[in-house]
Design a protein around this motif. Structure first.
Motif, PDB file in Angstrom:
ATOM      1  N   LEU A  11       3.093  -9.810 -10.193  1.00 21.13           N
ATOM      2  CA  LEU A  11       3.276  -9.269  -8.846  1.00 21.13           C
ATOM      3  C   LEU A  11       2.923  -7.789  -8.768  1.00 21.13           C
ATOM      4  CD1 LEU A  11       6.614 -10.857  -7.560  1.00 21.13           C
ATOM      5  CD2 LEU A  11       4.366 -11.088  -6.494  1.00 21.13           C
ATOM      6  N   ASP A  12       3.513  -6.997  -9.638  1.00 23.63           N
ATOM      7  CA  ASP A  12       3.327  -5.554  -9.534  1.00 23.63           C
ATOM      8  C   ASP A  12       1.961  -5.104 -10.023  1.00 23.63           C
ATOM      9  OD1 ASP A  12       5.800  -4.825  -8.344  1.00 23.63           O
ATOM     10  OD2 ASP A  12       6.797  -5.195 -10.240  1.00 23.63           O
ATOM     11  N   TRP A  15      -0.425  -5.873  -7.234  1.00 29.89           N
ATOM     12  CA  TRP A  15      -0.188  -4.947  -6.122  1.00 29.89           C
ATOM     13  C   TRP A  15      -0.762  -3.569  -6.429  1.00 29.89           C
ATOM     14  CZ3 TRP A  15       0.200  -4.904  -1.271  1.00 29.89           C
ATOM     15  CH2 TRP A  15       0.768  -3.841  -0.565  1.00 29.89           C
ATOM     16  N   ARG A  16      -0.579  -3.101  -7.659  1.00 28.31           N
ATOM     17  CA  ARG A  16      -1.154  -1.795  -8.028  1.00 28.31           C
ATOM     18  C   ARG A  16      -2.675  -1.829  -7.953  1.00 28.31           C
ATOM     19  NH1 ARG A  16       3.246  -1.699 -11.769  1.00 28.31           N
ATOM     20  NH2 ARG A  16       1.964  -2.623 -13.415  1.00 28.31           N
ATOM     21  N   ASN A 253      -0.296  -7.198   8.459  1.00 23.54           N
ATOM     22  CA  ASN A 253      -1.372  -7.751   7.639  1.00 23.54           C
ATOM     23  C   ASN A 253      -2.192  -8.679   8.519  1.00 23.54           C
ATOM     24  OD1 ASN A 253      -2.584  -9.971   5.782  1.00 23.54           O
ATOM     25  ND2 ASN A 253      -2.141  -8.278   4.416  1.00 23.54           N
ATOM     26  N   THR A 285      -6.370  -8.176   3.043  1.00 22.40           N
ATOM     27  CA  THR A 285      -6.546  -8.385   1.598  1.00 22.40           C
ATOM     28  C   THR A 285      -7.710  -9.295   1.221  1.00 22.40           C
ATOM     29  OG1 THR A 285      -4.952 -10.208   1.647  1.00 22.40           O
ATOM     30  CG2 THR A 285      -4.095  -8.018   1.138  1.00 22.40           C
ATOM     31  N   ALA A 303       2.177  -9.942   0.147  1.00 26.19           N
ATOM     32  CA  ALA A 303       1.625  -8.591   0.273  1.00 26.19           C
ATOM     33  C   ALA A 303       2.412  -7.760   1.287  1.00 26.19           C
ATOM     34  CB  ALA A 303       0.148  -8.658   0.664  1.00 26.19           C
ATOM     35  N   LEU A 306       5.690  -6.607  -0.295  1.00 28.16           N
ATOM     36  CA  LEU A 306       5.461  -5.517  -1.250  1.00 28.16           C
ATOM     37  C   LEU A 306       5.113  -4.210  -0.525  1.00 28.16           C
ATOM     38  CD1 LEU A 306       3.503  -7.482  -3.985  1.00 28.16           C
ATOM     39  CD2 LEU A 306       5.860  -6.657  -4.114  1.00 28.16           C
ATOM     40  N   ALA A 307       4.358  -4.318   0.561  1.00 30.59           N
ATOM     41  CA  ALA A 307       4.049  -3.125   1.353  1.00 30.59           C
ATOM     42  C   ALA A 307       5.321  -2.523   1.951  1.00 30.59           C
ATOM     43  CB  ALA A 307       3.051  -3.471   2.454  1.00 30.59           C
ATOM     44  N   ASP A 310       7.287  -0.673  -0.777  1.00 32.66           N
ATOM     45  CA  ASP A 310       6.723   0.595  -1.234  1.00 32.66           C
ATOM     46  C   ASP A 310       6.332   1.545  -0.108  1.00 32.66           C
ATOM     47  OD1 ASP A 310       7.071  -0.425  -3.741  1.00 32.66           O
ATOM     48  OD2 ASP A 310       4.939  -0.772  -4.157  1.00 32.66           O
TER      49      ASP A 310
END
Length: 364
Positions: A11-12, A15-16, A253, A285, A303, A306-307, A310
């Motif tokens: 996941l991370d 995302w990065r 999104n 995406t 997504a 996660l957005a 962060d």
């Protein structure tokens, strides 16, 4: 929640990679001439796997990982699989029944109950989430693992090449040079249950599906109605169900397929919904994952969560000059774009007129 993508599966880490502007689109060999040989394939699947086996493996990996992430066991007798796909392997390997793939998946994972399967073109995974949310809200189900999967196959690539929806260059969503989409494959699943029950068992809660909305323009088998009406109706319904107004949305999104018609329809719809107050940041995406068809809605729900976590969105791959008059902020260039807010939307637009919006939230 979990995903399996052309950029990986963690996941991370994925995302990065998205925040850094990475893309999984690359040349993928084809035995047939295509408008473009570029696509987004999952690299850690053996190339010799046939479409059916590829669909099974992608879905099985994502379901197992999502269920484990939720602190559950895939054989839990309460667990119901609700899964979406567009065509899956069906165009290349015609099945005796369109839901056979899901039954094979559930049985192979040792799940105690028969699955529920959704096939509404590119909105299938979003509609699976909509269905699961309704079943839980109505007390029909206690906990669901829900999402979508779709695989890259020769028939799909030939079909989009023939339709002219495949870009001859690259996927550039909402850019003035947009000229089509590029296909991808992937899977994403989320575990959905009532918040009080999740808290009771000490589950890690990644977010809340606070509202859903859907509409169908019935305009034709492939192209949407040009007015943007279905985007407006789906978004308005999702916000009403969530008890939120347009000004409370921090991030959106978009479907962002890169086809001129779809991008223009979304632009018109957004301009009609977000007329006053704070404008949400828009991201997309598909330039990184490819257009994953029936898996799209679940990948994009992950997504958005996660957005929201962060408070930043990744740049839109290929975006240099936004469409004239695009009504909302877009992250161009190569850097993430920060935003504020705890409410996000995911919008999918599918062949056959299917349009679905999910409203997702994280604690403020």
């Amino acid at each position: 929640m979990a995903w399996w993508t052309a950029l990986g599966s963690d996941l991370d880490e994925v995302w990065r990679a998205l925040l850094a502007g990475a893309t999984g689109v690359a040349p993928v060999a084809s035995a047939h001439p295509l408008r473009n040989d570029r696509a987004a394939a999952v690299g850690d699947l053996p190339a010799e796997l046939g479409p059916e086996q590829r669909q099974y493996e992608l879905a099985a990996r994502a379901v197992r990982t999502a269920v484990s992430d939720a602190g559950l066991d895939v054989t839990d007798p309460r667990l119901r699989l609700v899964a979406g796909t567009s065509h899956g392997s069906h165009l290349d390997v015609p099945p005796d029944r369109l839901d056979r793939w899901g039954e094979t998946l559930a049985a192979g994972l040792g799940m105690a109950r028969r699955p529920l399967l959704v096939s509404t073109a590119c909105s299938a995974a979003s509609d699976a989430l909509l269905v699961a949310a309704a079943l839980i809200a109505e007390g029909e189900e206690e906990v669901c693992v829900v999402g979508g999967v779709d695989v890259l196959t020769p028939a799909k690539r030939l079909g989009h090449s023939a339709l002219g929806t495949m870009s001859p260059t690259e996927l550039r969503a909402f850019d003035e040079r947009h000229d089509g989409t590029l296909l991808g494959e992937g899977a994403a699943f989320l575990v959905l249950e009532r918040a009080d029950r999740a808290r009771e068992r000490g589950a890690r809660i990644r977010g809340r599906l606070s509202g859903t909305g859907s509409a169908n323009d019935a305009a034709g088998p492939t192209a949407p109605d040009l007015s943007g009406d279905t985007v407006v109706r789906a978004v308005t319904a999702a916000l009403a169900a969530a008890g939120r107004g347009p000004g409370e949305v921090g991030v959106l999104n978009a479907h962002g397929s890169g086809t001129p018609v779809n991008d223009d329809v979304e632009s018109r719809g957004f301009a009609r919904v977000f007329t006053d107050g704070k404008a949400p940041v828009v991201f997309a995406t598909k330039g990184a994952f490819g257009h994953t068809l029936g898996a799209t809605g679940a990948l994009e729900a992950v997504a958005v969560l996660l957005a929201l976590r962060d408070q930043a969105v990744p740049p839109v791959p290929g975006l240099k000059t936004a469409l004239p008059g695009f009504p909302l902020p877009l992250p161009g260039g190569a850097a993430p774009l920060p935003f504020t807010g705890n409410v996000g939307l995911s919008i999918t637009i599918g062949f056959g007129g299917f349009t679905t919006c999910l409203a997702l939230e994280v604690p403020a």
